[in-house]
Design a protein around this motif. Structure first.
Motif, short mmCIF file in Angstrom:
data_model
loop_
_atom_site.label_atom_id
_atom_site.label_comp_id
_atom_site.label_asym_id
_atom_site.label_seq_id
_atom_site.Cartn_x
_atom_site.Cartn_y
_atom_site.Cartn_z
N ASP A 194 0.70 -1.20 -0.07
CA ASP A 194 0.01 -0.01 0.08
C ASP A 194 0.87 1.08 -0.08
O ASP A 194 0.83 2.33 0.82
N LEU A 195 1.82 1.25 -1.04
CA LEU A 195 2.51 2.57 -0.96
C LEU A 195 2.73 3.09 -2.30
O LEU A 195 2.64 2.60 -3.11
N GLY A 196 2.38 4.60 -2.48
CA GLY A 196 2.31 5.17 -3.42
C GLY A 196 3.89 5.76 -3.60
O GLY A 196 4.60 6.30 -3.06
N VAL A 197 4.16 5.55 -5.11
CA VAL A 197 5.73 5.96 -5.53
C VAL A 197 5.69 6.99 -6.51
O VAL A 197 6.62 7.04 -7.48
N ILE A 224 1.61 14.74 4.65
CA ILE A 224 0.04 15.28 4.33
C ILE A 224 -0.75 13.94 3.79
O ILE A 224 -1.80 13.92 4.26
N LYS A 225 -0.07 13.27 2.82
CA LYS A 225 -0.96 12.08 2.48
C LYS A 225 -0.63 11.03 3.10
O LYS A 225 -1.49 10.13 2.64
N SER A 226 0.23 10.51 3.92
CA SER A 226 0.54 9.33 4.65
C SER A 226 -0.15 9.15 5.90
O SER A 226 -0.37 10.13 6.65
N GLU A 227 -0.16 7.77 6.26
CA GLU A 227 -0.43 7.61 7.50
C GLU A 227 0.89 7.35 8.25
O GLU A 227 1.53 6.35 8.01
N VAL A 321 4.27 7.61 -0.29
CA VAL A 321 2.91 7.86 0.63
C VAL A 321 2.51 6.35 1.09
O VAL A 321 2.69 5.62 0.37
N HIS A 322 2.55 6.63 2.39
CA HIS A 322 1.67 5.14 3.04
C HIS A 322 0.29 5.48 3.10
O HIS A 322 -0.12 6.11 4.01
N LYS A 323 -0.32 4.35 2.49
CA LYS A 323 -1.84 4.68 2.49
C LYS A 323 -2.44 4.14 3.81
O LYS A 323 -3.57 4.11 3.69
N GLY A 324 -1.71 3.15 4.42
CA GLY A 324 -2.41 2.33 5.64
C GLY A 324 -3.67 1.44 5.53
O GLY A 324 -4.32 1.73 6.29
N LEU A 325 -3.48 0.63 4.50
CA LEU A 325 -4.64 -0.06 3.92
C LEU A 325 -4.66 -1.20 4.66
O LEU A 325 -3.58 -2.02 4.85
N PRO A 326 -5.85 -1.59 5.60
CA PRO A 326 -5.82 -2.75 6.38
C PRO A 326 -5.99 -4.07 5.32
O PRO A 326 -7.04 -4.02 4.88
#
Length: 406
Positions: A194-197, A224-227, A321-326
């Motif tokens: 779950d990482l935005g690159v 701003i966009k990450s957990e 960006v760490h989206k932090g999806l479970p």
């Protein structure tokens, strides 16, 4: 004296009239004796040489070889094999069934290993495409056993796929990324899915960590966009790399002279990058039965091949960006819990429901979360027990232990 009592004198060589005749007989006799002496010596020497060779053959028996080769370092179990046939390392490169393999673009490759589920295929596709131009081997750990649906992706057949249902990234890593298997790779990227690159360039990242001497690292997180769970992982603007964070107030304070994680010598577990040497050390620290690996991050600095405050760092200029999806134990689509808080317990157990409702999803995810905390406490207990039990071990960071006692 009468003639009957006289001695008869007989010449040694008969009745010789002169010395010349005598010399003609003595000289050949002497020469014959000399020849006999030399030939006899040669025969004796030959017999001695043969005897010596026989002793050498005896001395090269297995017992003597063992004595002579005691200091030789060989892998356990290969004792019956000739040394040069033993290949101690491997890699994850695929080989053709016939013909010669394609020429490698670079002598040294790197490895990207990701735990993936089909619901995050789009994110993973973007991530992998970022890495492929930079000579990375890609390995996917499928925790949902869904492999076939990935085959439409253009790079699918060039990736290594390993499938096991409901297993974590660290479970896969412990079993399939042994240091001798990944010894050919200079850096190992062990990432979540779950990482935005969008703002990350693998080539520039590799250049930076080599220049900075980072044995263990991670890209900074877009604040701003990450957990963001830990202050040290948050990106610092106008910075290339940072190795510590500062927090003068509140819990978990970090100062200029702080020596322990998470103030310094620390990265988070969602996107760690290891050098070959650092991974060899870290792999041995991953516990076979603690599959979430919580608590391991606090000890990774021991594998930094030197001072963890210098060899462990966060790269700011190349960030993600760490989206932090479970995902494991959850729907993988929406965040359904507060990630910075341990799940509640009732009589020591997490409540769960048998239905597949959203509340059941939350309950399953909560159980995963609670198991993570349980494993963290267990790992730290094992560490403490190992430290007290190893009388030969010298802690390179004694100040940390001193601070804990104060």
């Amino acid at each position: 004296m009468s003639s009957s009592c006289r001695l008869a004198v007989v010449p040694l060589f008969g009745d010789l009239k002169n010395k010349k005749s005598w010399m003609w007989i003595l000289v050949p006799s002497a020469l014959l004796l000399i020849l006999v002496y030399f030939f006899g010596s040669a025969l004796i020497t030959s017999d001695y040489t043969k005897t010596t060779l026989q002793w050498e053959v005896v001395s090269s028996s297995p017992t003597s070889q063992s004595d002579r080769c005691k200091g030789r370092c060989i892998p356990h179990g290969t004792e019956p094999l000739p040394r040069s046939i033993v290949k101690e390392t491997s890699d994850l490169e695929m080989r053709p069934l016939w013909g010669h393999p394609k020429q490698k673009r670079n002598a040294m490759k790197n490895l990207l290993a990701i735990a993936v589920g089909i619901k995050q295929m789009e994110l993973v596709n973007k991530l992998v495409k970022k890495f492929l131009p930079y000579n990375f081997t890609v390995m996917l750990f499928h925790y949902d056993a869904n492999v076939d649906q990935w085959r439409d992706l253009e790079w699918c057949n060039s990736a290594i796929h390993v499938s096991a249902v409901n297993q974590t990234k660290w479970w896969f890593a412990k079993r399939f990324l042994h240091p001798d298997i990944v010894a050919e790779y200079k850096y190992i990227f062990l990432w979540d899915e779950d990482l935005g690159v969008e703002n990350f360039n693998p080539g520039r990242y590799l250049s930076i960590i080599q220049k900075e001497g980072l044995e263990i690292s991670q890209p900074a997180l877009d604040p701003i966009k990450s957990e963001v769970h830990h202050r040290i992982t948050s990106r610092i603007r106008n910075s290339i790399v940072h190795r510590r964070t500062y927090k003068p107030q509140g819990g978990g304070r970090c100062f200029e002279n702080s020596t322990a994680p998470p103030c310094t010598g620390w990265v988070e577990m969602m996107a760690p990058v290891f050098s070959r040497a650092a991974w060899r050390c870290s792999w041995y620290m991953v516990q076979n039965d603690l599959i979430h690996a919580w608590g391991l991050d606090k000890k990774l600095g021991y594998c930094a091949q030197g001072d963890r405050s210098k060899n462990v760092g966060v790269v700011d200029i190349e960030y993600i960006v760490h989206k932090g999806l479970p995902t494991l134990g959850g729907s993988g689509e929406n965040k359904t819990e507060v990630h910075n808080r341990a799940p509640s317990r009732s009589r020591g157990r997490v409540k769960s429901k048998s239905s597949a409702s959203p509340s059941s999803m939350f309950s399953d995810r909560s159980q995963v979360r609670w198991q993570s905390y349980t494993e963290q406490f267990e790992f730290l207990r094992r560490w403490k027990e190992a430290v007290s039990g190893d009388k030969c071990w010298i802690d390179p960071y004694p100040q940390e232990q001193k601070n804990k006692r104060l």
